[in-house]
Design an enzyme around this catalytic site. Sequence first.
Site, PDB file in Angstrom:
ATOM      1  N   PHE A   1      89.591  51.043  12.093  1.00 31.19           N
ATOM      2  CA  PHE A   1      90.782  50.773  11.267  1.00 31.19           C
ATOM      3  C   PHE A   1      90.631  49.551  10.364  1.00 31.19           C
ATOM      4  O   PHE A   1      91.616  49.055   9.825  1.00 31.19           O
ATOM      5  CB  PHE A   1      92.017  50.613  12.163  1.00 31.19           C
ATOM      6  CG  PHE A   1      92.333  51.852  12.944  1.00 31.19           C
ATOM      7  CD1 PHE A   1      93.025  52.905  12.362  1.00 31.19           C
ATOM      8  CD2 PHE A   1      91.895  51.998  14.255  1.00 31.19           C
ATOM      9  CE1 PHE A   1      93.291  54.070  13.066  1.00 31.19           C
ATOM     10  CE2 PHE A   1      92.147  53.155  14.971  1.00 31.19           C
ATOM     11  CZ  PHE A   1      92.850  54.195  14.377  1.00 31.19           C
TER      12      PHE A   1
ATOM     13  N   CYS B   1      88.779  55.288   1.113  1.00 32.91           N
ATOM     14  CA  CYS B   1      89.438  55.892   2.278  1.00 32.91           C
ATOM     15  C   CYS B   1      90.688  56.708   1.941  1.00 32.91           C
ATOM     16  O   CYS B   1      90.714  57.921   2.163  1.00 32.91           O
ATOM     17  CB  CYS B   1      89.768  54.800   3.274  1.00 32.91           C
ATOM     18  SG  CYS B   1      88.318  53.837   3.706  1.00 32.91           S
TER      19      CYS B   1
HETATM   20  C1  UGA Z   1      92.246  51.446   4.399  1.00 36.81           C
HETATM   21  C2  UGA Z   1      93.157  51.137   5.613  1.00 36.81           C
HETATM   22  O1  UGA Z   1      94.067  50.080   5.274  1.00 36.81           O
HETATM   23  C3  UGA Z   1      92.317  50.734   6.825  1.00 36.81           C
HETATM   24  O2  UGA Z   1      93.175  50.570   7.954  1.00 36.81           O
HETATM   25  C4  UGA Z   1      91.307  51.836   7.115  1.00 36.81           C
HETATM   26  O3  UGA Z   1      90.492  51.518   8.233  1.00 36.81           O
HETATM   27  C5  UGA Z   1      90.427  52.029   5.895  1.00 36.81           C
HETATM   28  O4  UGA Z   1      91.267  52.413   4.780  1.00 36.81           O
HETATM   29  C6  UGA Z   1      89.423  53.119   6.201  1.00 36.81           C
HETATM   30  O5  UGA Z   1      89.808  54.258   6.460  1.00 36.81           O
HETATM   31  O6  UGA Z   1      88.224  52.805   6.320  1.00 36.81           O
HETATM   32  P1  UGA Z   1      91.054  49.953   2.531  1.00 36.81           P
HETATM   33  O7  UGA Z   1      90.767  51.236   1.829  1.00 36.81           O
HETATM   34  O8  UGA Z   1      89.965  48.966   2.697  1.00 36.81           O
HETATM   35  O9  UGA Z   1      91.604  50.238   4.013  1.00 36.81           O
HETATM   36  O10 UGA Z   1      92.178  49.199   1.708  1.00 36.81           O
HETATM   37  P2  UGA Z   1      93.776  48.966   1.768  1.00 36.81           P
HETATM   38  O11 UGA Z   1      94.003  47.524   1.884  1.00 36.81           O
HETATM   39  O12 UGA Z   1      94.432  49.850   2.743  1.00 36.81           O
HETATM   40  O13 UGA Z   1      94.177  49.401   0.277  1.00 36.81           O
HETATM   41  C7  UGA Z   1      93.989  50.728  -0.187  1.00 36.81           C
HETATM   42  C8  UGA Z   1      94.581  50.881  -1.560  1.00 36.81           C
HETATM   43  O14 UGA Z   1      96.000  50.826  -1.515  1.00 36.81           O
HETATM   44  C9  UGA Z   1      94.154  49.792  -2.554  1.00 36.81           C
HETATM   45  O15 UGA Z   1      93.872  50.364  -3.809  1.00 36.81           O
HETATM   46  C10 UGA Z   1      95.380  48.889  -2.634  1.00 36.81           C
HETATM   47  O16 UGA Z   1      95.474  48.180  -3.845  1.00 36.81           O
HETATM   48  C11 UGA Z   1      96.484  49.910  -2.485  1.00 36.81           C
HETATM   49  N1  UGA Z   1      97.755  49.327  -2.002  1.00 36.81           N
HETATM   50  C12 UGA Z   1      97.822  48.740  -0.775  1.00 36.81           C
HETATM   51  C13 UGA Z   1      98.889  49.383  -2.796  1.00 36.81           C
HETATM   52  O17 UGA Z   1      98.846  49.914  -3.940  1.00 36.81           O
HETATM   53  N2  UGA Z   1     100.047  48.848  -2.345  1.00 36.81           N
HETATM   54  C14 UGA Z   1     100.162  48.264  -1.119  1.00 36.81           C
HETATM   55  O18 UGA Z   1     101.271  47.803  -0.755  1.00 36.81           O
HETATM   56  C15 UGA Z   1      99.018  48.207  -0.315  1.00 36.81           C
END
Ligand code: UGA
Length: 436
Positions: free
Chosen positions: A152, A260
């Site tokens: 995660f 992801c």
């Molecule tokens: C995500 C999950 O958060 C992890 O728990 C999971 O383990 C991982 O995928 C995976 O499957 O390996 P990650 O892709 O590194 O992690 O990044 P996040 O921080 O979740 O952000 C994903 C996207 O959502 C980014 O583009 C971010 O900018 C966007 N986001 C995030 C938003 O647009 N708004 C938010 O409030 C939060």
Amino acid sequence: MKIAVAGTGYVGLVAGVCFAEKGYQVTCVDVDEKKVEMMRQGISPIYEEGLEELMQKNNAKGMLHFTTDYVEAYRDAGAIFIGVGTPEMPDGSANLSYIAEVSRQIAETVEKDCLVVVKSTVPVGTNDKVEQFIKDFLVHDVKVEVASNPEFLAQGTAVYDTLHAARIIIGTESKEAEALLQKIYEPFGLPVVSVKRRSAEMIKYACNDFLALKISYMNDIANLCELVGADITDVAKGMSYDERIGARFLNAGIGFGGSCFPKDTKALKFLAREHGYQLKTVEACVDVNSAQKTRLFEKAKERMISFNGLKAAVLGLTFKSGTDDLREAPSIDNLKLLLAAGARIYAYDPKGTERAKQLFPEGKMDKGTISYVSSSEQALSGAHICFIFTEWPEIKEIDPQDFKDKMHTPLVYDGRNLYDPAKMKTAGVEYYSIGR
Ligand code: UGA
């Protein structure tokens, strides 16, 4: 106990390094000779806070090894963690060829009883297939069990997330495998949830898709806020006090990217369809996200007659801050549109430039041009329009007055809602963001 890790991407490398940190003899296997050589020298192939330090420390202690020789790594390992990629196929399903390859290698090499642990995100039922596959190809007379242990961690906070995970999910029907995995994770001192193997596989998708849905929901509400005169930042703040909703992942913006959420939403949609079920919520999330990525550009297009020959400052390229990763980054779709419209792009990103250059080499491209600069000042200087795609702190810290002073025309399209619209107005900047 000796631990082997297959794959040295975000999942495999971070897991391997953290197991070594917790006192295990770890051997990480990768097919890429150059990458293995780099890691032997303590150089991380990915940018992750704290990772190189831990790599170097555990390399020096002799706890962490890197090799392309899987026979050496798997032969006498007590546990083999699989952390190879499961990229998206053109139809949205997960590509399991790397998992299959590693499973075959394990079957052909293990010489003592061992536990195979699947950390990669895999469609429900894959662990069953991995176990059967290994049994079918097993060369030596040994017992191999397969357990699911989804990961995660988020990029940018990978080491912290691993050492301080909210929970460890163990998916297995075997009491022996469960006990061994619990023992392996004991030094981490984290809560453990033990479930059926298929449930563990589903927990991973259900979590990622829930978070993706949360973001798409906020983006959908943000778009409606614009139409009815509400402010999504205030709305999110008001929502965040409700503990049932929670304060995180409520940021509306330019849509989610990364390796992801885009892949895992499509994979679950595909899995459901394969079973004759339509997962309408997740399908809607995929659609909302795809439209959201270019909403900002569409807005700018309405305002401008043409982008041809205009200097466009682009601030932020990575899919989020804290990483150099550009996979599925909303910036990619927007750069393509800007280049097709003839813009002269000056892009700045604190960490993502090298990877961006691989996708968009410097110089002429389509009808426009792209240059990479080493500061936001250089990007903004003389620009006719500015797009913000990533919430890097150094971008957030730009004084509104700087847009006014440095740009030819202070016109800013912010995909991350980084600034206070009132302050931008006071500084004389024409400012557009998401849902406000
Ligand atoms: C995500 C999950 O958060 C992890 O728990 C999971 O383990 C991982 O995928 C995976 O499957 O390996 P990650 O892709 O590194 O992690 O990044 P996040 O921080 O979740 O952000 C994903 C996207 O959502 C980014 O583009 C971010 O900018 C966007 N986001 C995030 C938003 O647009 N708004 C938010 O409030 C939060």
